[in-house]
Design a protein around this motif. Structure first.
Motif, PDB file in Angstrom:
ATOM      1  N   VAL A 138      29.268  49.820  55.717  1.00 24.27           N
ATOM      2  CA  VAL A 138      29.836  49.589  57.000  1.00 24.27           C
ATOM      3  C   VAL A 138      29.037  50.305  58.090  1.00 24.27           C
ATOM      4  O   VAL A 138      28.963  51.557  58.040  1.00 24.27           O
ATOM      5  CB  VAL A 138      31.159  49.377  57.207  1.00 24.27           C
ATOM      6  CG1 VAL A 138      31.612  48.872  58.590  1.00 24.27           C
ATOM      7  CG2 VAL A 138      32.134  48.410  56.198  1.00 24.27           C
ATOM      8  N   SER A 139      28.539  49.574  59.110  1.00 26.74           N
ATOM      9  CA  SER A 139      27.873  50.300  60.287  1.00 26.74           C
ATOM     10  C   SER A 139      27.965  49.430  61.483  1.00 26.74           C
ATOM     11  O   SER A 139      27.487  48.278  61.614  1.00 26.74           O
ATOM     12  CB  SER A 139      26.592  50.783  59.933  1.00 26.74           C
ATOM     13  OG  SER A 139      25.807  51.120  61.108  1.00 26.74           O
ATOM     14  N   ASN A 140      28.647  49.827  62.449  1.00 28.05           N
ATOM     15  CA  ASN A 140      28.721  49.185  63.890  1.00 28.05           C
ATOM     16  C   ASN A 140      29.277  47.737  63.685  1.00 28.05           C
ATOM     17  O   ASN A 140      28.736  46.693  64.231  1.00 28.05           O
ATOM     18  CB  ASN A 140      27.311  49.220  64.329  1.00 28.05           C
ATOM     19  CG  ASN A 140      26.792  50.456  64.826  1.00 28.05           C
ATOM     20  OD1 ASN A 140      27.663  51.302  65.126  1.00 28.05           O
ATOM     21  ND2 ASN A 140      25.557  50.619  64.706  1.00 28.05           N
ATOM     22  N   ASP A 141      30.389  47.549  63.011  1.00 26.03           N
ATOM     23  CA  ASP A 141      31.201  46.264  62.775  1.00 26.03           C
ATOM     24  C   ASP A 141      30.249  45.325  61.914  1.00 26.03           C
ATOM     25  O   ASP A 141      30.335  44.013  61.862  1.00 26.03           O
ATOM     26  CB  ASP A 141      31.197  45.372  63.967  1.00 26.03           C
ATOM     27  CG  ASP A 141      32.406  46.115  64.799  1.00 26.03           C
ATOM     28  OD1 ASP A 141      33.270  46.658  64.103  1.00 26.03           O
ATOM     29  OD2 ASP A 141      32.503  45.908  66.249  1.00 26.03           O
ATOM     30  N   LEU A 142      29.064  45.843  61.357  1.00 25.19           N
ATOM     31  CA  LEU A 142      28.361  44.895  60.102  1.00 25.19           C
ATOM     32  C   LEU A 142      28.619  45.481  58.718  1.00 25.19           C
ATOM     33  O   LEU A 142      28.512  46.765  58.655  1.00 25.19           O
ATOM     34  CB  LEU A 142      27.103  44.874  60.490  1.00 25.19           C
ATOM     35  CG  LEU A 142      26.603  44.327  61.869  1.00 25.19           C
ATOM     36  CD1 LEU A 142      25.170  44.590  62.175  1.00 25.19           C
ATOM     37  CD2 LEU A 142      27.116  42.997  61.944  1.00 25.19           C
ATOM     38  N   LEU A 143      28.825  44.790  57.747  1.00 29.57           N
ATOM     39  CA  LEU A 143      28.805  44.950  56.545  1.00 29.57           C
ATOM     40  C   LEU A 143      27.679  44.748  55.667  1.00 29.57           C
ATOM     41  O   LEU A 143      27.044  43.454  55.900  1.00 29.57           O
ATOM     42  CB  LEU A 143      30.170  44.343  55.920  1.00 29.57           C
ATOM     43  CG  LEU A 143      30.218  44.789  54.245  1.00 29.57           C
ATOM     44  CD1 LEU A 143      31.864  44.979  53.863  1.00 29.57           C
ATOM     45  CD2 LEU A 143      29.797  43.503  53.465  1.00 29.57           C
ATOM     46  N   TYR A 144      27.182  45.663  55.104  1.00 31.70           N
ATOM     47  CA  TYR A 144      25.826  45.390  54.078  1.00 31.70           C
ATOM     48  C   TYR A 144      26.299  45.498  52.573  1.00 31.70           C
ATOM     49  O   TYR A 144      26.802  46.578  52.337  1.00 31.70           O
ATOM     50  CB  TYR A 144      24.845  46.331  54.501  1.00 31.70           C
ATOM     51  CG  TYR A 144      24.084  46.365  55.905  1.00 31.70           C
ATOM     52  CD1 TYR A 144      23.035  45.838  56.180  1.00 31.70           C
ATOM     53  CD2 TYR A 144      25.013  47.057  56.920  1.00 31.70           C
ATOM     54  CE1 TYR A 144      22.715  45.743  57.588  1.00 31.70           C
ATOM     55  CE2 TYR A 144      24.534  47.006  58.321  1.00 31.70           C
ATOM     56  CZ  TYR A 144      23.281  46.457  58.648  1.00 31.70           C
ATOM     57  OH  TYR A 144      22.975  46.631  59.742  1.00 31.70           O
ATOM     58  N   ALA A 145      26.137  44.261  52.094  1.00 34.46           N
ATOM     59  CA  ALA A 145      26.532  44.108  50.833  1.00 34.46           C
ATOM     60  C   ALA A 145      25.338  44.063  49.713  1.00 34.46           C
ATOM     61  O   ALA A 145      24.565  43.162  50.015  1.00 34.46           O
ATOM     62  CB  ALA A 145      27.322  42.876  50.428  1.00 34.46           C
ATOM     63  N   ASN A 146      24.987  45.034  48.870  1.00 34.55           N
ATOM     64  CA  ASN A 146      24.119  45.136  47.801  1.00 34.55           C
ATOM     65  C   ASN A 146      24.189  43.772  46.892  1.00 34.55           C
ATOM     66  O   ASN A 146      25.245  43.859  46.065  1.00 34.55           O
ATOM     67  CB  ASN A 146      23.780  46.333  47.252  1.00 34.55           C
ATOM     68  CG  ASN A 146      22.885  46.468  46.085  1.00 34.55           C
ATOM     69  OD1 ASN A 146      22.067  45.451  46.083  1.00 34.55           O
ATOM     70  ND2 ASN A 146      22.879  47.482  45.549  1.00 34.55           N
ATOM     71  N   SER A 147      23.105  43.050  46.899  1.00 35.99           N
ATOM     72  CA  SER A 147      23.489  41.571  46.163  1.00 35.99           C
ATOM     73  C   SER A 147      22.537  41.567  45.194  1.00 35.99           C
ATOM     74  O   SER A 147      21.903  40.487  44.535  1.00 35.99           O
ATOM     75  CB  SER A 147      23.271  40.349  47.208  1.00 35.99           C
ATOM     76  OG  SER A 147      21.686  40.540  47.681  1.00 35.99           O
TER      77      SER A 147
END
Length: 199
Positions: free
Chosen positions: A101-110
């Motif tokens: 999570v960074s700056n109200d964004l979630l990065y999900a490894n897909s």
């Protein structure tokens, strides 16, 4: 240094302001522990669902990923120390090898890339972009403010996320040793590698 002992083998943990939430490797569910002087203490709650990844967001909130239905779930800690569901979002991925999570964004490894999710409104999470390739199985992702760093076997992949709605490939290159792990610190990427001839 204090220790935190459990009978379960812990595969992943999320640390919030007041709690530690642990996910066993070989069993389903999440165990919730209240922190005392920054150390997890007695178990105060349990979620029995099978969840594959967990990340802390803010305060005592967490987001989890459930493989069975490819779904993100946003949870809030209640006054009686139980996680309460706030919202869910189907991202249509059947694999998730970690979230950041960074700056109200979630990065999900897909597995083949990543999904970017706007979590600024916990009750209305929304996918804003996907980036994927079909050559490698992505092991892990790390990010700074403008780039995502990934690795797979001998390969390093860097993607520009300066505009999170339009991620694009910066470079994809190969080194002569297998990459076991990657760490990004203060603008430098450190690789933990092993000789190809090693078993």
């Amino acid at each position: 240094i204090s220790s935190f002992n459990r009978h379960d083998d812990i595969g992943e943990m999320a640390i919030t302001n007041n709690f530690t939430i642990s996910k066993p490797i070989y069993r389903s569910g999440l165990r919730i522990h209240r922190n005392e002087n920054h150390i997890p203490n007695n178990e105060t709650g349990y979620i029995s669902q099978y969840l594959d990844a967990i990340v802390s967001v803010e305060d005592d909130d967490v987001i989890t990923f459930k493989t069975e239905i490819g779904e993100l779930n946003y949870w809030n800690m209640s006054e009686d120390y139980q996680l309460e569901a706030v919202s869910s979002l189907a991202i249509w991925e059947r694999y998730c090898n970690g979230m950041t999570v960074s700056n109200d964004l979630l990065y999900a490894n897909s597995n083949r890339g990543f999904v970017i999710v706007d979590i600024s409104d916990p009750e209305d999470m929304a996918i804003i972009a996907r980036w994927a390739q079909d050559r490698y199985r992505i092991e892990s992702i790390f990010l700074d403010e403008e780039k995502v760093y990934m690795f797979s076997g001998l390969n390093i992949i860097i993607v520009d996320i300066s505009d999170p709605t339009e991620p694009f490939l910066v470079t994809d290159f190969r080194i002569d040793q297998f990459i076991n792990d990657l760490v990004y610190v203060n603008g430098i990427v450190y690789l933990i590698t092993r000789d190809n001839r090693m078993p």
